[in-house]
Motif scaffolding. Structure first.
Motif, short mmCIF file in Angstrom:
data_model
loop_
_atom_site.label_atom_id
_atom_site.label_comp_id
_atom_site.label_asym_id
_atom_site.label_seq_id
_atom_site.Cartn_x
_atom_site.Cartn_y
_atom_site.Cartn_z
N VAL A 310 0.81 -1.21 0.00
CA VAL A 310 0.00 0.00 0.00
C VAL A 310 0.85 1.26 0.00
N ASP A 311 2.14 1.15 0.34
CA ASP A 311 2.97 2.34 0.45
C ASP A 311 3.30 2.97 -0.90
N GLY A 313 0.98 3.70 -3.00
CA GLY A 313 -0.17 4.54 -3.30
C GLY A 313 -1.00 4.04 -4.47
N GLU A 314 -1.68 4.97 -5.13
CA GLU A 314 -2.56 4.64 -6.26
C GLU A 314 -1.71 4.61 -7.53
N CYS A 320 -3.27 -0.51 -6.09
CA CYS A 320 -4.04 0.62 -5.56
C CYS A 320 -4.86 0.10 -4.38
N ALA A 321 -5.45 1.00 -3.63
CA ALA A 321 -6.20 0.59 -2.43
C ALA A 321 -7.32 -0.38 -2.78
#
Length: 496
Positions: A310-311, A313-314, A320-321
């Motif tokens: 998750v680090d 980001g998108e 992505c989340a």
């Protein structure tokens, strides 16, 4: 896939340009390198121009003949008759539809004009001033015609040198980046192989930067395959995150998307990882360590049991989340369909067989329980560096995405399976935290491995054919790689 001849010749010229720096006399008239370069240009221009170019030449000569009719009016009726016949002969030449036919008619017209001028010279009916004017008209036309045959054509790629990187350009870039005028590039070596990126090894001696490095560069501003981390700007944060988690990824130092002194694709600069490649996407080429079975099992178990990345980001559609919340089946179906739709929408070479196999894939997506894992997406000997028995680095994370860990297993089975003890590898993989995979699921992802590679190869080769990429090695894909990928995928489907 029929690749236009001018694309082959253009890329050949670019390869010769890369070799020129290795020969001291490469820019000397009469040298072998210069002769090859000039010959390729002539062949390329002939192919690129074809019948249309010769028709333009016929039109130009017809205009010259019209001027000569006015100037040679005093040379006699025979001369005027020959000029009119010559213009009729040009009409016949322009009507030809095949290159050999119009070339033959063109040469015959030139021969007739030459014979006509010889008779005019012998006749003595023209004043010296008129002869001089006739000579000037013919000289202006003929020299322009001849020079055009050796000129750089619009599709030739002769401006490729502007975006080619050499040691001098790289040194100027690094001196500017680190504000160190004394910094030197002491070695520079572009690597063969690789179809999605350009790779350059180089050594630097300086205070701010010193040692051995690798540049991984996008071949164009728009990659042939979108999504995943095919752009170096997206691959860079993945490399950094994986190395920070203790995975054997290369040490990425910086990514440059501006690079005003190095026009062309964006690039990452990494420290050179120790070790050597042992093969290609098709399998092993050299002796592999006996420990490979255990090494692969531990490496994949380590990757597939990591916490979600998750680090970063998108970053992409899967990194992505939302991507980490999807089921494995949803990840797989979305990933396959995304590439299928991209293939259909992108500039590609039609392949009914490939589309049919996509149909099978979309109808047979496995839906295993469990959350998605971090996947490398391109495990194989072409991306493994070995230092002795140790796997020192896993390269090229452009296919990194979240999905079913069985996808990496299927890809490894295709690229490495013949060189390892598969049952032992899976036993070790499960002991390290990985999950077992059934035969049908493994077969699905083996088919997918071949289809994904065939898709990428099709898009890359089409880029070359259409002129959006200039790397000559892409020309081999339609006659070697793509047929093999498709045949292997279909054979696995037949087994099912």
């Amino acid at each position: 896939m029929l690749i236009p001849a001018q694309r082959i010749w253009s890329a050949l010229s670019d390869e010769v340009a890369k070799l020129q720096v290795q020969f001291a006399d490469s820019d000397v008239d009469g040298s072998a390198v210069m002769a090859i370069s000039n010959g390729l240009r002539l062949l390329r221009n002939r192919e690129a121009g074809g019948v249309a170019a010769l028709r333009v030449q016929c039109d130009g000569l017809d205009g010259v003949l019209a001027q000569l009719e006015v100037m040679l009016g005093t040379a006699g009726s025979n001369v005027m008759d020959d000029l009119r016949k010559l213009r009729t002969q040009l009409d016949v030449a322009r009507a030809q539809t095949a290159l050999p036919g119009i070339e033959a008619a063109w040469l015959a017209a030139l021969g007739r004009l030459q014979a006509l001028m010889a008779r005019v010279n012998q006749g003595g009916s023209l004043a010296p001033g008129a002869k001089k004017a006739v000579a000037r008209i013919l000289t202006d036309w003929e020299t322009a015609h001849m020079s055009a045959q050796g000129a750089a054509s619009a599709c030739s790629g002769d401006d490729a040198g502007a975006t080619q990187i050499d040691a001098q350009k790289l040194e100027a870039y690094l001196r500017d980046r680190f504000d160190e005028p004394a910094l030197r590039v002491t070695s520079f070596r572009p690597l063969a192989g690789g179809f999605g990126k350009q790779t350059i090894l180089f050594d630097v001696a300086g205070e701010a930067l010193s040692g051995a490095f690798v540049m991984r560069r996008d071949m164009s501003e728009r990659p042939s395959v979108e999504g995943d981390c095919h752009r170096t700007r997206d691959e860079y944060p993945v490399l950094r995150a994986m190395r920070a988690r203790g995975f054997p990824a290369p040490e990425a130092l910086w990514v440059d998307t501006a690079h005003r002194l190095l026009p062309g694709g964006d690039f990452i600069v990494m420290r050179c990882s120790p070790g050597k490649l042992s093969g290609s996407v098709f399998g092993v080429r050299a002796q592999v360590p006996e420990s490979l079975t255990v090494t692969l099992a531990d490496t994949m178990a380590h990757l597939h049991t990591m916490a979600p990345l998750v680090d970063v980001g998108e970053l992409t559609d899967s990194l992505c989340a939302e991507g980490w919340k999807r089921s494995r089946g949803a990840c797989t179906a979305r990933y396959v369909r995304n590439l299928y739709e991209l293939y259909l929408q992108a500039e590609h070479t039609p392949s009914p067989a490939l589309v049919a196999i996509y149909g099978w894939l979309l109808d047979n997506v496995p839906d295993r329980k469990g959350p998605p894992s971090m996947l490398h997406g391109d495990f194989g000997f072409h991306n493994f560096l070995f230092e002795g028995d140790r796997l020192s680095a896993v390269l090229d994370w452009e296919f990194a995405h979240a999905g079913d860990p069985a996808e990496d297993l299927g890809y490894v089975h295709v690229t490495v399976g013949a060189a390892i003890d598969w049952a032992r590898m899976m036993e070790r993989y499960v002991a390290g935290g990985g999950e077992p995979v059934d035969d049908d699921t493994l077969r699905f992802f083996r088919v997918w491995a071949y289809v994904r590679n065939a898709t990428g190869a099709n898009l890359h080769a089409t880029m070359f054919s259409s002129g959006r990429a200039d790397d000559l090695k892409l020309a081999i894909l339609p006659v070697s790689h793509i047929p093999q990928f498709i045949r292997c995928a279909q054979a696995l489907i037949d087994e099912a």
